[in-house]
Every structure is written in structure tokens, then in C-alpha cells.
Scaffold this active site. Structure first.
Site, PDB file in Angstrom:
ATOM      1  CB  SER A 140      -0.525  -0.008   1.251  1.00  0.00           C
ATOM      2  OG  SER A 140      -1.329   1.565   1.453  1.00  0.00           O
ATOM      3  CE1 TYR A 153      -4.330  -1.637   5.166  1.00  0.00           C
ATOM      4  CE2 TYR A 153      -3.299   0.350   4.724  1.00  0.00           C
ATOM      5  CZ  TYR A 153      -3.840  -0.942   3.899  1.00  0.00           C
ATOM      6  OH  TYR A 153      -3.783  -1.027   2.624  1.00  0.00           O
TER       7      TYR A 153
HETATM    8  P1  NAD Z   1     -11.673  -5.287  -0.158  1.00  0.00           P
HETATM    9  O1  NAD Z   1     -11.657  -5.468   1.614  1.00  0.00           O
HETATM   10  O2  NAD Z   1     -12.575  -4.792  -0.918  1.00  0.00           O
HETATM   11  O3  NAD Z   1     -11.482  -7.363  -0.167  1.00  0.00           O
HETATM   12  C1  NAD Z   1     -10.277  -7.795   0.311  1.00  0.00           C
HETATM   13  C2  NAD Z   1     -10.803  -9.205   0.287  1.00  0.00           C
HETATM   14  O4  NAD Z   1     -10.096  -9.927   1.385  1.00  0.00           O
HETATM   15  C3  NAD Z   1     -12.563  -9.219   1.461  1.00  0.00           C
HETATM   16  O5  NAD Z   1     -12.989 -10.684  -0.179  1.00  0.00           O
HETATM   17  C4  NAD Z   1     -12.074 -10.606   2.307  1.00  0.00           C
HETATM   18  O6  NAD Z   1     -13.099 -11.348   2.701  1.00  0.00           O
HETATM   19  C5  NAD Z   1     -10.681 -11.151   2.363  1.00  0.00           C
HETATM   20  N1  NAD Z   1     -10.400 -11.410   3.362  1.00  0.00           N
HETATM   21  C6  NAD Z   1     -10.159 -10.793   4.916  1.00  0.00           C
HETATM   22  N2  NAD Z   1      -9.547 -11.345   5.929  1.00  0.00           N
HETATM   23  C7  NAD Z   1      -9.168 -12.524   5.260  1.00  0.00           C
HETATM   24  C8  NAD Z   1      -8.453 -13.871   5.415  1.00  0.00           C
HETATM   25  N3  NAD Z   1      -8.158 -13.517   7.010  1.00  0.00           N
HETATM   26  N4  NAD Z   1      -8.266 -14.340   5.350  1.00  0.00           N
HETATM   27  C9  NAD Z   1      -8.488 -14.546   3.652  1.00  0.00           C
HETATM   28  N5  NAD Z   1      -9.125 -13.923   2.551  1.00  0.00           N
HETATM   29  C10 NAD Z   1      -9.252 -12.552   4.004  1.00  0.00           C
HETATM   30  O7  NAD Z   1      -9.976  -4.608  -0.236  1.00  0.00           O
HETATM   31  P2  NAD Z   1      -9.628  -4.659  -1.610  1.00  0.00           P
HETATM   32  O8  NAD Z   1      -9.490  -3.098  -1.352  1.00  0.00           O
HETATM   33  O9  NAD Z   1      -9.781  -5.564  -2.359  1.00  0.00           O
HETATM   34  O10 NAD Z   1      -7.999  -4.714  -1.038  1.00  0.00           O
HETATM   35  C11 NAD Z   1      -7.198  -5.845  -1.291  1.00  0.00           C
HETATM   36  C12 NAD Z   1      -5.236  -5.772  -0.988  1.00  0.00           C
HETATM   37  O11 NAD Z   1      -5.256  -4.058  -1.605  1.00  0.00           O
HETATM   38  C13 NAD Z   1      -5.899  -5.664   0.729  1.00  0.00           C
HETATM   39  O12 NAD Z   1      -4.488  -6.097   0.811  1.00  0.00           O
HETATM   40  C14 NAD Z   1      -5.177  -3.790   0.843  1.00  0.00           C
HETATM   41  O13 NAD Z   1      -4.552  -3.784   1.795  1.00  0.00           O
HETATM   42  C15 NAD Z   1      -4.360  -3.507  -0.513  1.00  0.00           C
HETATM   43  N6  NAD Z   1      -5.008  -1.933  -0.705  1.00  0.00           N
HETATM   44  C16 NAD Z   1      -6.434  -1.537  -0.566  1.00  0.00           C
HETATM   45  C17 NAD Z   1      -6.349  -0.083  -1.130  1.00  0.00           C
HETATM   46  C18 NAD Z   1      -7.888   0.257  -0.566  1.00  0.00           C
HETATM   47  O14 NAD Z   1      -7.830   1.574  -1.400  1.00  0.00           O
HETATM   48  N7  NAD Z   1      -9.095   0.018  -1.373  1.00  0.00           N
HETATM   49  C19 NAD Z   1      -5.176   0.433  -1.040  1.00  0.00           C
HETATM   50  C20 NAD Z   1      -3.983   0.235  -0.939  1.00  0.00           C
HETATM   51  C21 NAD Z   1      -3.765  -1.068  -1.055  1.00  0.00           C
END
Ligand code: NAD
Length: 256
Positions: A140, A153
Site C-alpha cells: 500500500s 495498517y
Molecule cells: P476488499 O475489502 O474489497 O477485499 C479484501 C478481501 O480480503 C475480502 O474479500 C475479504 O473477505 C478478504 N479477506 C480479509 N481477511 C481475510 C483473511 N483473513 N483470509 C482470507 N481472506 C481475507 O479490499 P481491497 O481493496 O480489494 O484490498 C485488497 C488488498 O489491497 C488489501 O491487502 C489491501 O490492504 C490492499 N490495498 C487496498 C487499498 C484500497 O484503497 N482499497 C489501497 C492500498 C492497498
């Protein structure tokens, strides 16, 4: 079809970025193994992905036996793992350090750090034996910068960058590449939760403020992140390893 018949394993596959990645790799001909904690959501997500070969696996990435199992099942089904999108993550609850609970801190560390470590531990065993493979860890911009209220985080994503670099060095002699992506806010459910966490029923105001902090004045789309993941996993990135890529509409350029 640059991933025709290649095996792509994605965690957090029912989330915004995970689904976009699954669709992007499917479009390139990949066979998919999709892992998520949420069984219902992963089943629904799979219906929207146009791929003949999808293996659905329910697992908590923070539990070692479940990680070992999702890797074993993928190997049993397809015989190999070519690409690993180590993507599952949570945001946790916003609080300044002085107010933060140990439980919330630990939960975020368990999923975002231990989960990424365990995924690397078991998938890299397979790739090391194959002497081929590409990993993309989802870090991130919080892996590079601080953010008030998000110390848990931010610390977890800095740890992902550390794991990413060390894994890349360990795997370089085996022809396995390991890289990370560092998105700013992406337009997924995670940002909806963060907006509500930051401002409650003023979530729309929070969204405008978050977007305004990005020079390009918007969130990334999940598809933009997926495109970078596909590139880093592809032959076009054959000499890229141990790197981490900002994908942030210019936000990173505002600091040293
Ligand atoms: P999201 O919440 O849409 O999806 C996350 C998914 O991970 C969900 O389907 C959830 O069920 C699954 N999950 C959560 N805990 C889990 C576990 N213990 N075991 C297995 N699955 C699990 O979020 P996203 O935006 O798709 O995020 C994906 C990745 O991107 C994450 O690592 C997040 O930190 C990173 N990220 C997101 C953003 C943002 O702004 N959305 C920015 C930077 C990084």
C-alpha cells in the site's frame, strides 16, 4: 493470451482488487485458484469471472494449516503455481496509537503480515522446486508513508515491503521473482469502510477529502491495480524483482 494455461493463485479474491485481478488474468488465458475467507462472496465473485478453470478455496490466510491447505489443493488440482497474488488484507479500526487496542493491532498484523508471510512460505516452496514463478504482494502507499489513525495498517504494510525484499533475495537464485504494489486509495469496499471509519455518516465528505489528497484527484480503480499486477507477473517484467511500485495518481511525488 500471455498467461494461457498458467496457474494463478489469488488471495482476498472476493474483494475489489482480487476480483479485478482474477478477471484480468482470466482474460489472458490463466487457470485460477481463488482464496477468500468469505465463502459466499468468493462463490458469487466466481460467477462474474469468465474462465473455464476456477478452483474456489475458503481459507483464513492468518491460519497456517489453512494456508498450507490452499497451496496443497492448488498444487493437486493444477500441478504447479506460476503466479501468486498475495493480496488478502484488512484495514482495521481507525484510532490514534494512544487509543488503539492491542486486539485490533494484533488482528491487522495477523492478517496483513502473518497472512502474507504464510502465503510466501508455502507458495515459494512450490516455486523454488519449479525454479520459476512470480509473486505480487499487495502492500500500500501505507507501506511507504505514515497515516494518522492507521498505525496498525501502516506498520503492517511496511512489514510487507520488508518481506517482499527478503523473499526476492532468497528466491533470485531459483528464477522466482517477488514484487509488490503500493496503491493509494482504490475504489473498493475497503475505502467505503475507511471513509465510514473516518467520518461516520459524513463518509461522502471523507471520500472527497481523500480523493483531493491525490494529485489526479480520484481513487484508483481496482482494474488499474490489476493491470500492474499482470505486468509484474508477466515475461515483460522478467528482470524486475524485489521492487515495489507506487500506483497512486502522483501522491508519492508529494513527499521525499
Ligand atoms: P476488499 O475489502 O474489497 O477485499 C479484501 C478481501 O480480503 C475480502 O474479500 C475479504 O473477505 C478478504 N479477506 C480479509 N481477511 C481475510 C483473511 N483473513 N483470509 C482470507 N481472506 C481475507 O479490499 P481491497 O481493496 O480489494 O484490498 C485488497 C488488498 O489491497 C488489501 O491487502 C489491501 O490492504 C490492499 N490495498 C487496498 C487499498 C484500497 O484503497 N482499497 C489501497 C492500498 C492497498
Amino acid at each position: 493470451m500471455q498467461f494461457k494455461d498458467k496457474v494463478v493463485l489469488i488471495t482476498g479474491a472476493a474483494g475489489g482488487i482480487g476480483i479485478a485481478a482474477a478477471k484480468a488474468f482470466a482474460k489472458e488465458g490463466a487457470k485460477l485458484a481463488l482464496v477468500d475467507l468469505n465463502n459466499e462472496a468468493i462463490t458469487k465473485a466466481a460467477e462474474s469471472i469468465n474462465s473455464k478453470e476456477i478452483l474456489l478455496l475458503t481459507a483464513n490466510v492468518a491460519k497456517e494449516e489453512e494456508v498450507e491447505n490452499y497451496v496443497k489443493k492448488t498444487k493437486e488440482q493444477y500441478g504447479r503455481i506460476d503466479v501468486f497474488i498475495n493480496n488478502a488484507g484488512i484495514n482495521g479500526e481507525f484510532k490514534n496509537i494512544t487509543e488503539q487496542t492491542v486486539e485490533n493491532f494484533q488482528h491487522v498484523m495477523d492478517v496483513n503480515v502473518k497472512g502474507v508471510f504464510l502465503g510466501l512460505k508455502y507458495v515459494l516452496q512450490v516455486m523454488q522446486k519449479q525454479t520459476s514463478g512470480a509473486v505480487v504482494n499487495t502492500a500500500s502507499n501505507g507501506g511507504l508513508l505514515g497515516a494518522p489513525g492507521m498505525s496498525h495498517y501502516v506498520a503492517s504494510k511496511h512489514a510487507v515491503i520488508g518481506l517482499n525484499k527478503s523473499a526476492a533475495l532468497e528466491m533470485a537464485p531459483y528464477g522466482v521473482r517477488v514484487n509488490a504494489v503500493c496503491p493509494s486509495g482504490v475504489n473498493t469496499e475497503m475505502m467505503r469502510r475507511i471513509e465510514r471509519n473516518a467520518m461516520g455518516d459524513q463518509a461522502e465528505v471523507a471520500r472527497k477529502q481523500f480523493e483531493a489528497s491525490v494529485p489526479m484527484n480520484r481513487y484508483a480503480t481496482a482494474e488499474e491495480i490489476a493491470d500492474l499486477m499482470v505486468f509484474l507477473s508477466s515475461e515483460q517484467a522478467s528482470f524486475i524483482s524485489g521492487s515495489y511500485y507506487r500506483i497512486d495518481g502522483g501522491q508519492g511525488a508529494t513527499s521525499v
